[in-house]
Design a protein around this motif. Structure first.
Motif, short mmCIF file in Angstrom:
data_model
loop_
_atom_site.label_atom_id
_atom_site.label_comp_id
_atom_site.label_asym_id
_atom_site.label_seq_id
_atom_site.Cartn_x
_atom_site.Cartn_y
_atom_site.Cartn_z
N ARG A 32 6.46 7.89 9.16
CA ARG A 32 5.20 7.14 9.24
C ARG A 32 4.10 8.02 9.82
O ARG A 32 2.97 8.04 9.32
N LEU A 48 2.86 10.33 7.19
CA LEU A 48 2.05 9.62 6.20
C LEU A 48 0.67 9.28 6.76
O LEU A 48 -0.33 9.33 6.03
N VAL A 49 0.59 8.98 8.04
CA VAL A 49 -0.71 8.75 8.68
C VAL A 49 -1.52 10.05 8.64
O VAL A 49 -2.72 10.03 8.32
N HIS A 89 9.46 14.12 2.58
CA HIS A 89 9.50 12.82 3.25
C HIS A 89 10.93 12.45 3.61
O HIS A 89 11.19 11.94 4.71
N GLN A 99 0.84 -1.19 0.00
CA GLN A 99 0.00 0.00 0.00
C GLN A 99 0.88 1.25 0.00
O GLN A 99 2.07 1.19 0.24
N SER A 100 0.28 2.39 -0.28
CA SER A 100 1.06 3.60 -0.58
C SER A 100 1.93 4.08 0.57
O SER A 100 3.04 4.55 0.33
N GLN A 101 1.47 4.00 1.80
CA GLN A 101 2.32 4.44 2.91
C GLN A 101 3.55 3.56 3.03
O GLN A 101 4.67 4.05 3.21
N ALA A 111 5.92 4.43 0.21
CA ALA A 111 6.66 5.68 0.45
C ALA A 111 7.80 5.44 1.43
O ALA A 111 8.92 5.95 1.24
N ASP A 142 -2.89 10.47 5.22
CA ASP A 142 -4.01 9.56 5.00
C ASP A 142 -5.26 10.04 5.74
O ASP A 142 -6.35 10.04 5.16
#
Length: 173
Positions: A63, A66-67, A163, A33-35, A38, A70
């Motif tokens: 992380r 990224l959360v 990132h 998945q995308s996270q 990345a 999302d």
């Protein structure tokens, strides 16, 4: 001449078929998945760089970011109002999402302003944040309205570098 073209075409078809076969045979390319993808991309960059200061690396912070991305993208609610050449986006969510909204909107608004000719003002509010985008023309306003809040959040291709900075313990803002 025809034989040469035919030979070249056959070689192209054969090499294309081989490439497709190689791509699908026991060598997956998707990291998940995308996270996860990345994070995997950043980890690969860090491991490939002999100058990486591992004492500063903070994948947990990446992380968390990224959360936040999302949460804002999938769980936030957005209300838009238009006043003249300005659009205001009120972005809200539950307590967890509201915290993500604040971090994302307040951090990204200066980036949006720096990547456009618009004046962008963000502020915290109960349940999230607001973002005011002031434009100079009807065409610019139409662009802002067409993109909406989520499209605006993508402007300024800084996310990949952002990132990497988070992961290496440097402030991206």
């Amino acid at each position: 001449m025809k034989l040469g073209l035919l030979s070249a075409a056959m070689m192209f078809i054969a090499s294309n078929a081989m490439a497709q076969h190689a791509h699908t045979s026991r060598s997956p390319n998707e990291t998940g998945q995308s996270q996860f993808a990345a994070i995997a991309e950043i980890v690969t960059l860090l491991r490939d760089d002999p100058g990486t200061d591992w004492a500063q690396v903070d994948i947990k912070a990446l992380r968390g970011h990224l959360v936040d991305m999302d949460n804002v993208t999938t769980r936030a609610s957005v209300e838009r109002t238009v006043d003249g050449m300005s659009a205001t986006f009120v972005v809200t969510g539950d307590q967890v999402v509201a915290a993500s909204i604040r971090r994302m909107v307040l951090a990204h608004s200066p980036m949006l302003q720096g990547s456009s000719d618009w004046t962008v003002t963000a502020g915290e509010m109960e349940g999230g944040a607001s973002m005011l985008v002031q434009t100079g023309s009807e065409e610019e306003l139409n662009q802002v309205l067409g993109l909406g809040f989520f499209g605006l959040m993508t402007i300024g291709a800084h996310h990949q570098q952002h990132h990497l900075m988070i992961a290496t313990g440097r402030s991206p803002h």
